[in-house]
Design a protein around this motif. Structure first.
Motif, PDB file in Angstrom:
ATOM      1  N   ASN A   1       0.566  -1.167   0.145  1.00  0.00           N
ATOM      2  CA  ASN A   1      -0.010  -0.122  -0.023  1.00  0.00           C
ATOM      3  C   ASN A   1       0.937   1.204   0.073  1.00  0.00           C
ATOM      4  O   ASN A   1       1.526   1.460   0.848  1.00  0.00           O
TER       5      ASN A   1
ATOM      6  N   HIS B   1      -6.865   2.839  -2.996  1.00  0.00           N
ATOM      7  CA  HIS B   1      -6.697   3.882  -3.967  1.00  0.00           C
ATOM      8  C   HIS B   1      -7.956   4.617  -4.622  1.00  0.00           C
ATOM      9  O   HIS B   1      -7.807   5.301  -5.497  1.00  0.00           O
TER      10      HIS B   1
ATOM     11  N   THR C   1      -2.022   6.780   0.211  1.00  0.00           N
ATOM     12  CA  THR C   1      -3.196   6.070   0.071  1.00  0.00           C
ATOM     13  C   THR C   1      -3.971   5.804   1.398  1.00  0.00           C
ATOM     14  O   THR C   1      -3.302   5.947   2.574  1.00  0.00           O
TER      15      THR C   1
ATOM     16  N   SER D   1      -6.913  -2.938  -2.199  1.00  0.00           N
ATOM     17  CA  SER D   1      -6.268  -2.055  -3.258  1.00  0.00           C
ATOM     18  C   SER D   1      -7.516  -0.918  -3.864  1.00  0.00           C
ATOM     19  O   SER D   1      -7.219   0.142  -3.968  1.00  0.00           O
TER      20      SER D   1
END
Length: 459
Positions: free
Chosen positions: A3, A103, A7, A99
């Motif tokens: 990561n 994001h 973010t 994810s």
């Protein structure tokens, strides 16, 4: 791989799972996925209309099985992804969900892993094309030779043999790993098996591929597990749920390096990628291996647990058997590995395994696993591996980074509104509870068919 800076954080807000059962064809994947998904949404206190994207994880099934499961909750038009990454499929879906949120593509993702398997050892279904692990099998043939044992047992058993040859571990050390996992499973109501064995019984069970006897090999299973992942903004809008949200503090999905083919049986089962993923996940979480007190480790065979203990840094290289001998992988030792019973006893429905590991560790970090809790746990580590290959390691912490405080069943039953603690009781849900989490704006009775009736009848 990890990561990236800048973010947002991602939390596991809800988890749920079915009992893992013998693969006898009695329960279809539509029912299994439905049950765990409803349980996860009930746990998260959300409605399916809150879900932005869905991830379905399975290895054995036709394309779009995921839609078949998700449409039962509602046909809201969201993206639904179908994931197949061998035995790491469930945690690959978890990685994808994280994810998406980290994001900015979603605020709420529902990840469901399910599997309806065949009895017996794993099979290859496509005989007219190259096997993805064919190059590994060829290396086995050149370095160790092949036997009539199941292919996976040969690969992992050979790794065990190499560990014995290089470092002095003995057959009894591998059997002790299995003995501990079988013992741990007696505290897990979702476990396929809950039998206690002596070390002698495990050693003397049918030899599959030395050093692996039958009781050191995981069974095939039917089952499902699910998780609801959410963003900081989603959680901030529901402050009353913050004390049950568990942070994914570090995570890495890794694949093989050229070390895979260096003629080492240990490296041939993905040691390098496990080491890489473990280091990356722990580094992102700012946690050292010595701080891990609870670990769900992919023990498809006891030999894999032995070598992966070293890959994850829980013991020095070549010293895992010494940790096992001094009681270091169970209660009262350095780290409790597989408090759920692991794959060896809990079972291994491929697509569900990674999410079942997630559920177990979330319950620990909440303090809900009160019959198998490890006091003082500030971080938990998950390892889920698939040959071919992929591995996902995940580190879980509480948002405040404090140790989990063990809660009573009564307190938990009041908190979740279910009246019981799902970490220690494998109960179901009512039709009214199911109705509360299915889509309000886009549900379809035609998509649901008789799944709800079948699931509730089993409870």
């Amino acid at each position: 791989m990890v990561n990236k800076k800048g973010t947002g954080p991602v939390y596991v807000l809800g988890v749920g799972m079915t009992k893992f059962i013998k693969p006898r064809g009695k329960v279809d994947y539509t029912e299994l996925g439905f049950e765990s998904g409803i349980k996860a949404m009930l746990d998260a206190k959300i409605n399916f209309d809150d879900v932005d994207q869905g991830v379905a994880c399975f290895c054995y099934g036709d394309s779009t099985c995921g839609q078949r499961v998700f449409y039962q909750f509602g046909m809201t038009g969201i993206p639904i992804y179908n994931v197949n990454n061998n035995c790491s499929t469930g945690s690959t879906g978890l990685y994808m969900g994280r994810s998406m949120i980290a994001h900015g593509a979603s605020d709420c993702v529902l990840v469901i892993g399910f599997e309806k398997m065949f009895p017996g050892s794993l099979q290859t279904f496509f005989q007219d094309r190259a096997n993805p692990t064919g190059t590994s099998n060829l290396m086995t043939k050149e370095t160790r030779g092949v036997t009539n044992a199941p292919g996976a047992a040969q690969l992992f058993g050979n790794a065990g043999r190499e560990h014995m040859e290089k470092y002095g571990s003995k057959l009894e050390d591998f059997a002790e790993i299995a003995r501990i996992n079988h013992l741990h499973s007696t505290k897990n109501p979702y476990s396929q098996f809950q039998d206690v064995y002596t070390l002698d019984q495990i050693v003397k069970s049918t030899m599959i591929h030395e050093p692996l006897t039958k009781l050191q090999c995981c069974p095939t299973s039917d089952g499902s597990a699910a998780a609801v992942l959410v963003s900081q903004a989603f959680l901030d809008a529901r402050p009353e749920l913050k004390d049950q949200a568990i942070l994914i503090a570090g995570q890495c999905l890794a694949t093989d390096t050229p070390d895979l083919f260096n003629r080492s049986s240990i490296d041939l089962i993905g040691y390098a990628m496990s080491e890489r993923a473990g280091k990356a996940a722990l580094a992102e979480a700012n946690v050292s291996p010595d701080e891990i007190k609870v670990c769900e480790l992919h023990d498809c065979f006891s030999a894999n647990e032995m070598v992966t203990i070293e890959a994850l840094g829980l013991a020095p290289k070549g010293k895992a058997h010494e940790l096992v001998r001094r009681g270091g992988i169970t209660y009262g030792g350095k780290v409790v590995i597989n408090p759920s019973g692991g794959l060896i006893s809990k079972g291994h429905p491929l697509g569900a395994t990674g999410l079942a590991q997630c559920a177990e560790l979330v319950w620990h970090m909440r303090g809900w696993a009160n019959n198998r809790q490890v006091e003082g746990t500030t971080a938990a580590l998950q390892h889920n591996l698939g040959l071919g290959g992929a591995v996902v390691c995940t580190v879980y912490t509480r948002p405040d980074r404090k140790a989990a405080v063990t809660l009573s069943d009564e307190v938990i039953g009041k908190k979740n509104g279910l009246g019981y603690n799902p970490a220690v009781e494998a109960k179901g849900f009512t039709k009214a509870q199911c109705d509360a989490v299915r889509s309000k704006k886009a549900r379809s009775q035609w998509a649901l068919q008789d799944t709800l009736d079948k699931v509730v009848a089993r409870f």
